[in-house]
Design an enzyme around this catalytic site. Structure first.
Site, PDB file in Angstrom:
ATOM      1  N   TYR A  69       0.854  -1.198   0.000  1.00  0.00           N
ATOM      2  CA  TYR A  69       0.000   0.000   0.000  1.00  0.00           C
ATOM      3  C   TYR A  69       0.882   1.237   0.000  1.00  0.00           C
ATOM      4  O   TYR A  69       1.903   1.264   0.704  1.00  0.00           O
ATOM      5  CB  TYR A  69      -0.915   0.029   1.233  1.00  0.00           C
ATOM      6  CG  TYR A  69      -2.344  -0.197   0.863  1.00  0.00           C
ATOM      7  CD1 TYR A  69      -2.964   0.629  -0.080  1.00  0.00           C
ATOM      8  CD2 TYR A  69      -3.093  -1.227   1.428  1.00  0.00           C
ATOM      9  CE1 TYR A  69      -4.278   0.429  -0.453  1.00  0.00           C
ATOM     10  CE2 TYR A  69      -4.416  -1.429   1.055  1.00  0.00           C
ATOM     11  CZ  TYR A  69      -5.000  -0.600   0.112  1.00  0.00           C
ATOM     12  OH  TYR A  69      -6.293  -0.793  -0.255  1.00  0.00           O
ATOM     13  N   GLU A  71      -0.570   4.830  -0.413  1.00  0.00           N
ATOM     14  CA  GLU A  71      -1.365   6.047  -0.634  1.00  0.00           C
ATOM     15  C   GLU A  71      -0.531   7.270  -0.279  1.00  0.00           C
ATOM     16  O   GLU A  71       0.252   7.245   0.665  1.00  0.00           O
ATOM     17  CB  GLU A  71      -2.659   5.997   0.175  1.00  0.00           C
ATOM     18  CG  GLU A  71      -3.654   5.057  -0.474  1.00  0.00           C
ATOM     19  CD  GLU A  71      -4.838   4.712   0.393  1.00  0.00           C
ATOM     20  OE1 GLU A  71      -4.948   5.252   1.505  1.00  0.00           O
ATOM     21  OE2 GLU A  71      -5.644   3.881  -0.045  1.00  0.00           O
ATOM     22  N   ASP A 246      -7.220  15.338 -23.645  1.00  0.00           N
ATOM     23  CA  ASP A 246      -7.171  13.901 -23.396  1.00  0.00           C
ATOM     24  C   ASP A 246      -6.498  13.282 -24.618  1.00  0.00           C
ATOM     25  O   ASP A 246      -7.104  13.157 -25.680  1.00  0.00           O
ATOM     26  CB  ASP A 246      -8.611  13.387 -23.216  1.00  0.00           C
ATOM     27  CG  ASP A 246      -8.658  11.887 -23.001  1.00  0.00           C
ATOM     28  OD1 ASP A 246      -7.645  11.209 -23.264  1.00  0.00           O
ATOM     29  OD2 ASP A 246      -9.731  11.387 -22.603  1.00  0.00           O
ATOM     30  N   THR A 275      -4.115   7.567 -21.422  1.00  0.00           N
ATOM     31  CA  THR A 275      -3.902   6.193 -20.981  1.00  0.00           C
ATOM     32  C   THR A 275      -2.486   5.829 -21.395  1.00  0.00           C
ATOM     33  O   THR A 275      -1.852   6.556 -22.172  1.00  0.00           O
ATOM     34  CB  THR A 275      -4.884   5.211 -21.651  1.00  0.00           C
ATOM     35  OG1 THR A 275      -4.846   5.421 -23.057  1.00  0.00           O
ATOM     36  CG2 THR A 275      -6.296   5.398 -21.151  1.00  0.00           C
ATOM     37  N   LYS A 278      -2.422   2.439 -25.112  1.00  0.00           N
ATOM     38  CA  LYS A 278      -2.878   2.471 -26.517  1.00  0.00           C
ATOM     39  C   LYS A 278      -1.664   2.657 -27.419  1.00  0.00           C
ATOM     40  O   LYS A 278      -0.774   1.820 -27.404  1.00  0.00           O
ATOM     41  CB  LYS A 278      -3.928   3.576 -26.682  1.00  0.00           C
ATOM     42  CG  LYS A 278      -5.192   3.336 -25.851  1.00  0.00           C
ATOM     43  CD  LYS A 278      -6.267   4.369 -26.172  1.00  0.00           C
ATOM     44  CE  LYS A 278      -7.582   4.074 -25.482  1.00  0.00           C
ATOM     45  NZ  LYS A 278      -7.685   4.651 -24.141  1.00  0.00           N
ATOM     46  N   ARG A 284      -1.768  -1.312 -19.048  1.00  0.00           N
ATOM     47  CA  ARG A 284      -3.102  -0.697 -18.931  1.00  0.00           C
ATOM     48  C   ARG A 284      -3.091   0.273 -17.751  1.00  0.00           C
ATOM     49  O   ARG A 284      -2.827  -0.120 -16.621  1.00  0.00           O
ATOM     50  CB  ARG A 284      -4.098  -1.830 -18.689  1.00  0.00           C
ATOM     51  CG  ARG A 284      -5.531  -1.467 -18.738  1.00  0.00           C
ATOM     52  CD  ARG A 284      -6.355  -2.687 -19.034  1.00  0.00           C
ATOM     53  NE  ARG A 284      -6.058  -3.147 -20.383  1.00  0.00           N
ATOM     54  CZ  ARG A 284      -6.614  -2.651 -21.483  1.00  0.00           C
ATOM     55  NH1 ARG A 284      -7.532  -1.723 -21.397  1.00  0.00           N
ATOM     56  NH2 ARG A 284      -6.273  -3.104 -22.667  1.00  0.00           N
TER      57      ARG A 284
END
Ligand code: DSN
Length: 483
Positions: A69, A71, A246, A275, A278, A284
């Site tokens: 973890y 965060e 974007d 992203t 692509k 991903r």
């Protein structure tokens, strides 16, 4: 042009060992992983938003970074023991900044939608110094009490976003109702010229002056042309909007220096999202790049809208971004764009109508209505023949977003396999053979069905055999053998 060379024997051993370990617990999953590679190897993958990540990128995701973890942000975590995640996140962010020439990079978003949500909240947090915040005695939206949130929601509800309409090729997350962005913002859209299919900057400017949006959003998922981001920034500045771009679809073309100057969004946009899987050919995931004044708000993405960072994916982003910084990635990106032109010309010379009559990026959008079929029928018939595409609405589509009249295809994946002009011209020929051999069936009422169709006998087999001939010459992950 293809992946950077990799040690096929080492990659084969790594995958075979991993699959053996997985199979000892859940053989179905090991089987599905193997079957996916076989499917990807044996089909013509033309989905414009897909690619093949390198073995190094893929292998980076399967390890114990997943178990940590973290965060927070680098050096400022809510958990102890994050020193290795700090190394990972810093390396990925450094590569992203260097590759795109961005002042700041945030590499935690888990997907493109997440990246856009981080950007929306960052823009709201940065721009709304509103009386609402002051009244509530808060400096930042994150500091508001529940009661104050109710007040703020009212203020936020009046914020406007201006983006490309869905049927012109815009994306769901640019303020459309099935997505939270359509609920957070009062959305307005600009379309494309009905004659040329091209973006009409005068219309964008007119609508921006009329609606005065907080956010002018540029970028698309089904528009086959480049966008002049310098012009978009001029429009944004004139009306006091934040320009958000974007670039999920064309990030690889930006990284590979195909889109430069006015067509490179990063220096012009206040905030750029993408992203990573692509045309950029990474794992991903998502990413936000921004100008310094948005950095603090962007870095609050977790926990504002994101869960704990996926450290294994951030590590894979770092690996893929390191690959994209190599000169060979520029050769790849140029080939993606050149191949799209060959594909477009190959289709048009065989009579296919393309939206905008061509392409300037990695995708082409076919209008299949002249074949008497819907996009859905075309997508299914092509799949029967081993050609993987996706249906997509064309501007002002009479068949709507479900059946559609269009098919979107792109070149990033097959270019990674080493396809060039000859192969893409042959791909165009195979697509046309399938489309011209597909007819709708007739419904009980005597009308042509929008979903059911017949593909003439033998065409699927003939096409698969022809594809196999090309695919065999351009193996996916050459030398990688699964036992
Ligand atoms: N699903 C991606 C695409 O295919 O364009 C974007 O949402």
């Amino acid at each position: 042009m293809t992946h950077q060379p990799f040690d096929a024997a080492a990659a084969s051993a790594a995958y075979n060992n991993a699959l053996q370990v997985i199979a000892s617990v859940e053989p179905t999953i090991a089987g599905a992983i193997k079957a996916e590679l076989a499917d990807q190897r044996s089909s013509l993958k033309l989905i414009a938003s897909e690619n093949y990540a390198s073995p190094a990128t893929l292998l980076t995701m399967g390890n114990w970074l997943s178990d940590k973890y973290a965060e927070g942000t680098v050096g400022h975590r809510f958990y102890a023991g994050c020193q290795n995640v700090d190394t990972v996140e810093q390396t990925a962010a450094d590569h992203a900044r260097e590759l795109f020439g961005a002042p700041h990079a945030y590499v935690q978003p888990h997907s493109g939608i997440d990246a856009n949500l981080v950007a929306f909240w960052a823009i709201l947090a940065q721009r709304i110094e509103s009386p609402t915040l002051a009244e509530a005695g808060a400096k930042h939206v994150n500091d508001l009490s529940d009661e104050d949130w109710i007040k703020l929601r009212k203020a936020l509800g009046d914020q406007k976003m201006l983006g490309m309409s869905l049927d012109a090729g815009g994306h769901l997350t640019h303020g459309f109702r099935p997505n939270i962005s359509g609920k957070m913002f009062n959305q307005h859209s600009y379309g494309t010229d009905p004659e040329t299919g091209l973006l009409d900057y005068d219309e964008v400017a007119r609508k921006a002056r009329e609606f005065k949006p907080l956010i002018l959003i540029a970028g698309y998922s089904a528009y086959p042309r480049k966008v002049d981001f310098a012009k978009m920034r001029e429009i944004a500045d004139e009306v006091g909007a934040t320009l958000m771009v974007d670039m999920a679809h064309f990030a690889g073309l930006v990284a590979g220096k195909v889109f430069t100057g006015d067509f490179d969004p990063v220096p012009h946009a206040h905030v750029t999202t993408t992203t990573t899987h692509k045309s950029l050919r990474g794992p991903r995931g998502g990413m936000v790049l921004c100008q310094p004044e948005y950095a603090d708000a962007v870095d609050r993405g977790c926990p504002m809208v994101l869960g704990g960072p996926l450290s294994q994916t951030m590590a894979a982003k770092a690996v893929a971004l390191a690959e994209a910084r190599q000169p060979s990635f520029q050769t790849y990106a140029q080939a993606v764009a050149d191949n799209a032109v060959t594909l477009a010309e190959g289709l048009m010379k065989r009579g296919v109508k393309l939206v905008t009559d061509g392409t300037e990026n990695h995708l082409v959008l076919l209008d299949v209505s002249s074949y008497g079929i819907t996009g859905r029928q075309a997508e299914s018939a092509l799949l029967d023949a081993g050609i993987v595409t996706n249906r997509n609405a064309v501007p002002r589509d009479p068949n709507g977003a479900w059946y559609t009249s269009g098919v979107r295809i792109g070149t990033p994946a097959l270019t990674t396999r080493g396809f060039g002009a000859d192969e893409f011209d042959r791909v165009a020929e195979l697509i046309v053979d399938v489309l011209s051999s597909t007819t709708p069936t007739t419904t009980a009422a005597g009308a042509p069905s929008k979903a059911k169709y017949v593909l003439a006998e033998g065409v699927a087999d003939k096409t698969r055999a022809a594809s196999a001939e090309i695919l065999d010459k351009h193996p996916l992950y050459p030398g990688l053998e699964l036992s």
